[in-house]
Design a protein around this motif. Sequence first.
Motif, PDB file in Angstrom:
ATOM      1  N   PRO A 258     -11.097  -2.286  10.184  1.00  0.00           N
ATOM      2  CA  PRO A 258     -11.963  -2.140   8.997  1.00  0.00           C
ATOM      3  C   PRO A 258     -11.214  -1.753   7.730  1.00  0.00           C
ATOM      4  O   PRO A 258     -11.529  -2.245   6.645  1.00  0.00           O
ATOM      5  CB  PRO A 258     -12.951  -1.056   9.433  1.00  0.00           C
ATOM      6  CG  PRO A 258     -13.047  -1.210  10.914  1.00  0.00           C
ATOM      7  CD  PRO A 258     -11.670  -1.601  11.369  1.00  0.00           C
ATOM      8  N   GLU A 259     -10.187  -0.919   7.862  1.00  0.00           N
ATOM      9  CA  GLU A 259      -9.487  -0.461   6.655  1.00  0.00           C
ATOM     10  C   GLU A 259      -8.643  -1.571   6.008  1.00  0.00           C
ATOM     11  O   GLU A 259      -8.203  -1.445   4.859  1.00  0.00           O
ATOM     12  CB  GLU A 259      -8.598   0.746   6.966  1.00  0.00           C
ATOM     13  CG  GLU A 259      -7.462   0.496   7.933  1.00  0.00           C
ATOM     14  CD  GLU A 259      -7.862   0.700   9.398  1.00  0.00           C
ATOM     15  OE1 GLU A 259      -6.949   0.814  10.231  1.00  0.00           O
ATOM     16  OE2 GLU A 259      -9.077   0.746   9.680  1.00  0.00           O
ATOM     17  N   ARG A 260      -8.406  -2.681   6.735  1.00  0.00           N
ATOM     18  CA  ARG A 260      -7.621  -3.784   6.180  1.00  0.00           C
ATOM     19  C   ARG A 260      -8.495  -4.972   5.772  1.00  0.00           C
ATOM     20  O   ARG A 260      -7.986  -5.976   5.281  1.00  0.00           O
ATOM     21  CB  ARG A 260      -6.597  -4.264   7.214  1.00  0.00           C
ATOM     22  CG  ARG A 260      -5.402  -3.358   7.398  1.00  0.00           C
ATOM     23  CD  ARG A 260      -4.465  -3.389   6.214  1.00  0.00           C
ATOM     24  NE  ARG A 260      -3.900  -4.718   5.968  1.00  0.00           N
ATOM     25  CZ  ARG A 260      -3.194  -5.034   4.902  1.00  0.00           C
ATOM     26  NH1 ARG A 260      -3.004  -4.146   3.941  1.00  0.00           N
ATOM     27  NH2 ARG A 260      -2.709  -6.252   4.742  1.00  0.00           N
ATOM     28  N   ARG A 261      -9.796  -4.871   5.971  1.00  0.00           N
ATOM     29  CA  ARG A 261     -10.651  -6.035   5.722  1.00  0.00           C
ATOM     30  C   ARG A 261     -10.873  -6.307   4.245  1.00  0.00           C
ATOM     31  O   ARG A 261     -11.383  -7.356   3.880  1.00  0.00           O
ATOM     32  CB  ARG A 261     -11.989  -5.859   6.453  1.00  0.00           C
ATOM     33  CG  ARG A 261     -11.790  -5.881   7.953  1.00  0.00           C
ATOM     34  CD  ARG A 261     -13.072  -5.873   8.747  1.00  0.00           C
ATOM     35  NE  ARG A 261     -12.762  -5.794  10.170  1.00  0.00           N
ATOM     36  CZ  ARG A 261     -13.653  -5.868  11.137  1.00  0.00           C
ATOM     37  NH1 ARG A 261     -14.936  -6.025  10.840  1.00  0.00           N
ATOM     38  NH2 ARG A 261     -13.285  -5.795  12.399  1.00  0.00           N
ATOM     39  N   GLY A 262     -10.483  -5.386   3.409  1.00  0.00           N
ATOM     40  CA  GLY A 262     -10.581  -5.614   1.976  1.00  0.00           C
ATOM     41  C   GLY A 262      -9.395  -6.375   1.418  1.00  0.00           C
ATOM     42  O   GLY A 262      -9.293  -6.573   0.201  1.00  0.00           O
ATOM     43  N   HIS A 263      -8.471  -6.821   2.291  1.00  0.00           N
ATOM     44  CA  HIS A 263      -7.269  -7.531   1.859  1.00  0.00           C
ATOM     45  C   HIS A 263      -7.337  -9.000   2.272  1.00  0.00           C
ATOM     46  O   HIS A 263      -7.856  -9.340   3.338  1.00  0.00           O
ATOM     47  CB  HIS A 263      -6.015  -6.892   2.467  1.00  0.00           C
ATOM     48  CG  HIS A 263      -5.789  -5.475   2.046  1.00  0.00           C
ATOM     49  ND1 HIS A 263      -4.977  -5.120   0.998  1.00  0.00           N
ATOM     50  CD2 HIS A 263      -6.291  -4.305   2.536  1.00  0.00           C
ATOM     51  CE1 HIS A 263      -4.969  -3.802   0.854  1.00  0.00           C
ATOM     52  NE2 HIS A 263      -5.764  -3.290   1.784  1.00  0.00           N
TER      53      HIS A 263
END
Length: 317
Positions: A258-263
């Motif tokens: 989840p913490e990388r899904r904004g990339h």
Amino acid sequence: MLDTPAAQVPALSLKDEAADPEAFAAALGGSFERFGFAVIADHGVPQDLIDRAWAETAALFGLSEEEKRSYFTPAGGGQRGYTPFKTEIAKDAKHVDLKEFWHVGRELPAGHRFAADMPANIWPTRPEGFQSVFLELFEAFDRAGDRLLSAIARHLKLAPNWFDHAVEDGNSILRLLHYPPIPADAEGVRAGAHEDINLITLLLGAEEAGLELLDRDGKWLAIRPPDGAMVVNVGDMLQRLTNHVLPSTTHRVVNPPPERRGHSRYSMPFFLHPAPDFLIETLPGCITAENPNRYPVPITAHDYLHERLVEIGLVKK
């Protein structure tokens, strides 16, 4: 996803192909027979060209939706130009893939005999360097692919130049892939479980986590190549040609934590295809009493490609 065990696919150097062709062919063939995948370092595609291609790719997908969609031709089955987000779906999947992409094909001279089967490229007005960079990259992929096919031919006890005629003016496609940022609760995955259609796929950009292959025991294994290495996998055309001696392995691109899904995630696969009139007919050396011919009726590469494009939703019946 980060807990997925890594596939123990050995990293091979294409430099070894020149030094000891037989040993390289055996190592490549062994990796393909075990995993359907290989990891290739020293592949010969210049790093400065790759860097320019990444910059052009990011600039292209950074254009407005309206501008990108002006290069979308639904009737063309996505073979050239732009295909919007959530268009392609893996065979038998429930959800469309979370990606957008652009296709560059082979440049053919006017009046070429394959002009009816291989449409002309669509070139964007922006970014300005796009066309020259990707024509150069297409040629570089072509050269690397020829060397790998020569090694595959050696592994199959064929003449090293056996594939030369098959892929001369082949319908290969360079795909520029963008997996945009997605919400934490996004439905589906970036690319659903599938097999590739072509002979072999040469992939740049797999260093970013997400690519997984389905192993024989039904478990997913992550592909984690060294920086700069290329991931190569067997496609369904080569699997059919070799009567499954070289398997086309199911693979997918899963969503990041989840913490990388904004990339964003970018990758560049080169789908190496034979010419449209190439007849995919089982190699006699791949037929044995233990492995009888699965495909007694041959099919042209063009007809096979059309069947598969219908299955994945890019061409309507």
